[in-house]
Design a protein around this motif. Structure first.
Motif, PDB file in Angstrom:
ATOM      1  N   ASN A  24      34.688  -3.548 -13.821  1.00 33.35           N
ATOM      2  CA  ASN A  24      36.547  -3.032 -14.606  1.00 33.35           C
ATOM      3  C   ASN A  24      36.897  -2.375 -14.629  1.00 33.35           C
ATOM      4  N   GLU A  25      37.770  -1.866 -13.266  1.00 34.41           N
ATOM      5  CA  GLU A  25      38.178  -0.607 -13.605  1.00 34.41           C
ATOM      6  C   GLU A  25      39.894  -0.702 -15.057  1.00 34.41           C
ATOM      7  N   SER A  26      39.727  -1.984 -14.688  1.00 35.37           N
ATOM      8  CA  SER A  26      41.508  -1.434 -15.833  1.00 35.37           C
ATOM      9  C   SER A  26      41.065  -1.993 -18.089  1.00 35.37           C
ATOM     10  N   LEU A  27      39.196  -1.536 -17.354  1.00 36.27           N
ATOM     11  CA  LEU A  27      38.519  -2.093 -19.182  1.00 36.27           C
ATOM     12  C   LEU A  27      37.051  -1.806 -19.085  1.00 36.27           C
ATOM     13  N   ASP A  28      36.869  -0.780 -18.491  1.00 36.77           N
ATOM     14  CA  ASP A  28      35.219  -0.060 -18.371  1.00 36.77           C
ATOM     15  C   ASP A  28      35.817   1.261 -18.546  1.00 36.77           C
ATOM     16  N   TYR A  29      34.606   1.251 -19.962  1.00 35.48           N
ATOM     17  CA  TYR A  29      34.596   3.385 -19.206  1.00 35.48           C
ATOM     18  C   TYR A  29      33.064   2.986 -19.838  1.00 35.48           C
TER      19      TYR A  29
END
Ligand code: WTA
Length: 648
Positions: A229-234
């Motif tokens: 999830n690009e907006s949340l995950d690192y």
């Protein structure tokens, strides 16, 4: 009369404390409580020394617990930096993978770098002092790094055991308003993979979570695919490539929160047990040193998961504060086979092994050959925690595993107590199988009757603690009134443990188990109310009652009585569906062992479910139901018995 095992000669010669030293030190700790705790506080490094030692009131209308309040320190600095001058190259953490061919060692110097980098990653994600961070992690070194990294920058960690579901995780994220979740792609246990990241994704979707959750930091553990999830995950490995490997430790007040840990009670949803920094660390350090008779150079192994208090105090904080070598194990006792624990002891030359009765019973059932095929010569001391250990299991642990050479410390304590309160000390306490024996320093246990009257001498009653100790929980996160109501209202002026106990003529305590509606399943605490409300949330369920019943391996099993909505028929398919439902609502840890469909539940005329009767029915003990004349409808009992018989 139970058998008494005196301190073995080899232990007596080397132990930190003998019987008379324990007695003297215990007496001092009670008579001169504040000066005792002032002295003990010197076992950790303070940035600014404290002037006040203890500020405690157990009175309901003024309840507060504060230790060393005006002192400052940093817990991670105490667990790492201060050891660098003398033991930088000593191993701090030995990690043993689920796969027996995988292990690694991390020195204190390496731990310092890892924790500093981790802390810098947290900062880069916007985590600040006082922020709450939820950890949903496998048993990998990064779990310890993450806890210590939070401590380093003053963030408050909340570790959620990997056996809880996405729903349970979401509830805990919301309760403490976490802005970050740290997880891994998958965890490994017994050759199987558990999709942690997937559960975090599901939790992130739940209503309420989005309000707080800003990022998810993901450790690549198994390397298998995950949804991104690009907006949340690192990715953790990408983040650490960009940070410095030094991070100054934040100066924290002794009473600043260190962590929150959710635990089940007899009512409502799980409580966020809050522990603070200074007192907790002093107590974890003291108890780890004396209970495990820890000597420099010992290899110490606690088999718990970091998702429980035992993992916090006796894998991470206590041992590392003492500059110990602590072993962390990713797997389970019976994988690849039931020799695994003892193979690990041989492989890493473990001297002290601390585990749970449920594991001991499960291994005992497999027979002695799995133990006898290993050497175990390195073992000097054994420990037990989490539930009462039955004398058979104690004896097997003592005779077969320890070859009658190793004392067993049966340690009684709770999430709320932060550290061990009642336990033998290896060099000081003759052992009685099944007894946690005597109180540790500064601990004043008492037994009271239902009215709170203290019972003297050899007796049995409700176990309370009459005075505070530095490791005690400070509050229920976000709900101080619940803290007061749960622990300080039943018996005025004392901390109520929720346990019953017997005290014998030698002053030894024998914990008899919970006196409230809390179950202890394989050493894991579960509230009956929690499981009941999850069941009732199912569309076909009208009412449910949950009780514990004796279980050979788990200690207690979960027995559920379920009344279905009118017109709905009980079936095996529905039983299965309800088990799945609980696994989803709470997690696999709460899977019912038995579901019995019941046309009605036994209730008093005022509508209260009579659990005493349900317990007897679950135990198959129909002859001892006691008085059922106060029931609104005594006939439901016959139905229940009939159905119970059909289950056998
Ligand atoms: C039970 C685990 C008997 C007890 C550290 C307590 C024990 C509850 C023992 C706390 C023991 C723990 N003998 N009972 N040695 N150790 N218990 O919060 O009922 O997960 O109240 O903490 O476990 O469980 P918790």
């Amino acid at each position: 009369m139970s058998k008494v095992y005196s301190v073995p000669k080899s232990i007596a010669e080397s132990a930190l404390l003998n019987e008379s030293q324990y007695s003297k030190m215990y007496q001092q700790s009670i008579d001169n409580n504040e000066s005792f705790w002032a002295e003990q506080a010197a076992r950790i490094d303070w940035i600014k020394p404290f002037k006040t030692i203890k500020d405690v009131s157990y009175q309901k209308d003024d309840l507060h617990i504060r230790w060393y309040e005006d002192g400052t320190l940093n817990v991670s600095e105490n667990c790492i930096d201060r050891h660098l001058a003398t033991r930088a190259d000593q191993v701090a953490i030995i990690w043993e993978g689920d796969d027996p061919s995988v292990s690694k060692s991390i020195t204190y110097r390496e731990l310092h770098v890892e924790v500093c980098k981790f802390a810098n990653v947290l900062k880069s994600l916007g985590v600040e002092k006082g922020d709450r961070v939820t950890l949903y992690m496998p048993m990998i070194p990064e779990a310890a790094f993450a806890m210590l990294a939070c401590a380093r920058i003053g963030a408050v960690h909340s570790v959620v055991f990997g056996g809880f579901s996405a729903d349970a995780l979401a509830g805990r994220i919301i309760d403490c308003e976490s802005k970050l979740v740290i997880t891994a792609d998958y965890s490994r246990r017994g050759g199987k993979q558990i999709p942690l990241k997937n559960n975090v994704d599901a939790a992130a979707e739940k209503e309420g979570v989005k309000e707080y959750l800003q990022s998810v930091l993901v450790i690549k553990n198994t390397g298998d695919d995950v949804v991104w999830n690009e907006s949340l995950d690192y990715w953790y490995h990408e983040c650490i490539a960009q940070v410095e490997d030094d991070c100054p430790a934040t100066e924290m007040g002794a009473e600043d929160p260190l962590f929150i840990l959710y635990t089940s009670g007899s009512t409502g949803k799980p409580k966020g047990v809050l522990h603070t920094s200074g007192g907790y660390l002093v107590y974890a350090s003291l108890t780890h040193q004396y209970v495990f008779d820890y000597h420099d150079g010992d290899i110490y192994w606690c088999t718990a998961d970091v998702g429980w208090i035992t993992g916090h105090s006796y894998i991470v904080y206590g041992p590392l504060a003492n500059g110990a070598t602590t072993l962390m194990f990713e797997g389970v006792p019976n994988y690849p086979d039931s020799s695994r624990f003892w193979q690990i002891c041989d492989k890493h030359q473990v001297n002290i092994c601390y585990t749970a009765p449920t594991a001991i019973r499960a291994l005992m059932r497999e027979g002695d050959s799995y133990v006898n095929s290993t050497s175990r010569q390195s073992l000097r001391l054994l420990g037990s925690v989490g539930e009462p250990i039955n004398p058979e299991a104690w004896q097997w642990y003592y005779d077969v595993v320890g070859e009658q050479r190793c004392p067993i410390v049966d340690t009684w304590w709770q999430t709320e107590t932060g550290g061990i309160l009642i336990s033998p000390l290896p060099g000081a306490t003759p052992l009685k199988p099944g007894s946690a024996s005597r109180p540790l320093f500064g601990i004043k246990p008492a037994l009271v009757d239902g009215d709170g009257m203290e019972l003297p001498g050899a007796t049995e009653g409700n176990l309370v603690i009459s005075d505070s100790w530095p490791g005690q929980m400070r509050t229920v996160y976000g709900d101080h009134q619940r803290f007061i109501d749960t622990y300080f209202s039943t018996f005025e002026g004392r901390y109520f443990t929720g346990d019953g106990a017997r005290r014998d003529e030698d002053g030894y305590y024998w914990i008899t188990g919970r006196v409230d509606d809390v179950l202890n399943i394989s050493g894991h605490r579960m509230g009956t109310a929690e499981i009941e409300s999850a069941l009732v949330a199912h569309q076909e369920v009208a009412e449910a009652a949950v009780v514990g019943y004796p279980h050979d391996i788990k200690g207690q099993g979960i027995y559920t009585f379920v009344t279905l909505n009118a017109g709905v028929e009980g079936s095996q398919a529905l039983e299965k569906e309800l088990v799945q439902w609980i696994r989803k609502e709470i997690g696999p840890v709460a899977s019912p062992d038995f579901i019995q469909f019941a046309p009605g539940l036994p209730k008093t005329r005022s509508g209260k479910i009579m659990r005493r009767i349900l317990r007897k029915i679950a135990e198959d003990d129909f002859a001892n139901l006691g008085d059922i004349s106060t029931l609104a409808e005594p006939a439901v009992v016959d139905d229940l018995i009939e159905n119970r018989k059909n289950k056998n």
